[in-house]
Structure formats: structure tokens, C-alpha cells
Design a protein around this motif. Structure first.
Motif, mmCIF file in Angstrom:
data_model
loop_
_atom_site.group_PDB
_atom_site.id
_atom_site.type_symbol
_atom_site.label_atom_id
_atom_site.label_comp_id
_atom_site.label_asym_id
_atom_site.label_seq_id
_atom_site.Cartn_x
_atom_site.Cartn_y
_atom_site.Cartn_z
ATOM 1 N N PHE A 128 1.982 30.266 30.518
ATOM 2 C CA PHE A 128 1.784 31.685 30.236
ATOM 3 C C PHE A 128 0.835 32.397 31.186
ATOM 4 N N ALA A 129 0.026 31.670 31.950
ATOM 5 C CA ALA A 129 -1.007 32.331 32.744
ATOM 6 C C ALA A 129 -0.423 33.258 33.792
ATOM 7 N N LEU A 136 -9.181 35.104 33.334
ATOM 8 C CA LEU A 136 -8.200 35.191 32.253
ATOM 9 C C LEU A 136 -8.791 34.506 31.028
ATOM 10 N N ASN A 173 2.028 35.207 33.645
ATOM 11 C CA ASN A 173 2.570 36.456 33.110
ATOM 12 C C ASN A 173 1.534 37.258 32.327
ATOM 13 N N ARG A 174 0.259 36.923 32.483
ATOM 14 C CA ARG A 174 -0.788 37.647 31.774
ATOM 15 C C ARG A 174 -1.569 38.546 32.732
ATOM 16 N N GLU A 234 -2.123 35.593 21.837
ATOM 17 C CA GLU A 234 -1.826 34.334 22.525
ATOM 18 C C GLU A 234 -2.193 33.133 21.673
ATOM 19 N N HIS A 248 -8.359 33.977 26.565
ATOM 20 C CA HIS A 248 -7.378 33.995 25.484
ATOM 21 C C HIS A 248 -7.372 35.363 24.801
ATOM 22 N N SER A 249 -6.227 35.699 24.235
ATOM 23 C CA SER A 249 -6.103 36.883 23.395
ATOM 24 C C SER A 249 -5.719 36.425 21.994
ATOM 25 N N TRP A 278 -4.894 39.700 34.396
ATOM 26 C CA TRP A 278 -6.193 39.132 34.722
ATOM 27 C C TRP A 278 -7.192 40.261 34.958
#
Length: 272
Positions: free
Chosen positions: A45-46, A74, A48-49, A80, A76-77, A51
């Protein structure tokens, strides 16, 4: 997230391959970054996130040469966490040296507050522009074991003095050396990869049939690119709360010094 260097460039109507660096962070359930196994999105997933830029990053050590750099972070949300139930901080420093060399340094920290460890695999997804893939040679991976993704990840041992390319390739080389060289004979240029904390290397070229089937890949672009990826695949990384992992990749381009199948170690495999 993409970081581009002046080491090489190849443009097409559909995409740009130019030492495009994609960071892949994937939990163990994906097994390796380069596949569709598991419940999460392909390659983790990193990539597509969104930063964030660190506006006040720590400086480079005093004993390093002057570099221009940016620090990206980056975290966590809450959304996520519903997909992957862990908290982390992932930091990427992208640095360019005065000679155009590119250095990527990643730090991943487990920030869980529930005492749980987490496991992940990691890869830098680096594409290199080459003149003619049939004239390219990769040195540093000969005689090593590899997992062949075209044969259900069956394990083999590489034969021959170096890697050359005549058809599709998708291999994960295991326990690789810290330095790998990509020789472009026609251009008389060598890309040198130096890596720490990344024991494996993925080599990929889709060749003609698969290139034609890819929407974002020109029919003939396979002739002018090669993906050599520094990775940690075979033995996933385990972090306890508060622990941090660090990986580093440095890429430089130098004039080729090629003679009788050997690289000149004084010019290419110079010590760090």
C-alpha cells in the motif's frame, strides 16, 4: 511517490521510465512485493499513499559529500489500520550527489502501542533506461539461487558468467552481494547499485508479448528498459514495538570498464 534522477531517461506516450523509484512496503500476507497473493493490493500500500515532506529533517553526517535531499514520511491512517492493523512510521530520504548519483535511505519503525510485532517485506522498484536489452549484461548475480516467478517461484541456481536477456524474465535472486552492475555495452555505460539491509534482488523484463498486454507499457518499450530491484523478500523483516529497520540503495552511472567479462573493481566496485 516518484523520485527521478538524471542517470537515465526513457519517455513514451504512455509512461516515463527514468530511474523511477517506487517504494513498496508489504505485510507478510503478500509473501513478496511482486505478486497478487494475499488480500491487500498488489505490491503493498505504500506506493499508493500520500507522503508528507519533513520541513526540518536531520542533516547529513559531516563526513559525507554535499548532497541535495528531501525527507518524506508516511504514517498509518485510521482507515489503513482497518486493512492492516498496525501502526508505523516509514521515512524515506531521497538524495542526489554532485555527480548525479541517487541515494535512497528508508527507515521503518513499529509504533504499535499494543505490544504487537509486525512483519513485512520491502523493495525499491527501480527501472533503468538501456539502449538495447539484448546487449545488456548484469554482473554480481551469477551462481546465486533465485526464485523464478514465471515457474511458480520454483528455486533454481543461476548458470553462466553473467545475466543476459533473450526472453521474459521475472526472478528473485537470494542472498545477493552488496554491489550489482548493469552494463549497457552499446552506450558504454554501467549502472552500479550499492545496497545495505536489502539482501535480495529482483530482475524483471516483460518482453514482447506481455508488453503488448500492458496498458501503460509501449509495445516496444521492453527493448529499452530493465528493472533491477533491491529487496528483502526471502526472509521478511520482523519489528517489535519501538524497533526500527533501515535499508539503503545508492545508484550511480559510470563509463563502462569491461574486459574479458570482468569489471574493473577500482572504477566500479569501489569501496564505500
Amino acid at each position: 511517490m516518484e523520485a527521478k534522477s538524471l542517470l537515465g531517461r526513457m519517455n513514451s506516450g504512455n509512461s516515463c521510465f527514468s530511474l523511477v523509484v517506487r517504494l513498496h512496503l508489504s505485510p507478510l500476507m503478500l509473501f513478496v512485493e511482486f505478486g497478487t497473493i494475499g488480500s491487500l493490493e498488489q505490491h503493498g500500500f505504500a506506493r499508493n499513499r500520500l507522503w508528507s515532506v519533513d520541513r526540518d529533517p536531520p542533516p547529513f553526517p559531516a563526513n559525507t559529500s554535499h548532497r541535495a535531499f528531501v525527507d518524506l514520511i508516511l504514517r498509518h491512517s485510521e482507515e489503513e489500520v482497518k486493512i492492516w492493523p498496525h501502526r508505523y512510521e516509514c521515512r524515506l530520504r531521497v538524495a542526489l550527489g554532485p555527480g548525479g548519483d541517487l541515494m535512497l535511505t528508508s527507515r521503518i519503525r513499529n509504533t504499535n502501542t499494543d505490544g504487537k510485532s509486525f512483519t513485512f517485506t520491502f523493495a525499491y522498484h527501480t527501472y533503468f533506461s538501456v539502449t538495447d536489452i539484448s546487449e545488456v549484461r548484469v554482473e554480481g548475480l551469477e551462481t546465486l539461487d533465485y526464485l523464478d516467478n514465471l515457474k511458480n517461484r520454483e528455486r533454481f541456481t543461476e548458470q553462466g558468467d553473467a545475466l543476459t536477456f533473450e526472453s521474459e524474465v521475472d526472478k528473485v535472486y537470494l542472498s545477493t552481494p552488496t554491489k550489482i552492475a548493469i552494463l549497457d555495452h552499446e552506450r558504454k555505460r554501467t549502472f552500479v547499485l550499492r545496497k545495505d539491509g536489502l539482501p535480495d534482488a529482483v530482475v524483471w523484463n516483460p518482453w514482447d508479448k506481455k508488453a503488448k498486454a500492458m496498458a501503460d507499457f509501449g509495445d516496444d518499450e521492453y527493448k529499452h528498459m530493465l528493472c533491477v530491484t533491491a529487496a528483502c523478500v526471502e526472509k521478511p523483516i520482523i519489528l517489535k514495538p519501538g524497533e526500527e529497520w533501515k535499508g539503503r540503495l545508492e545508484i550511480s552511472a559510470v563509463p563502462s570498464s569491461y574486459c574479458s567479462g570482468q569489471l574493473d573493481p577500482r572504477r566500479i566496485f569501489r569501496s564505500n
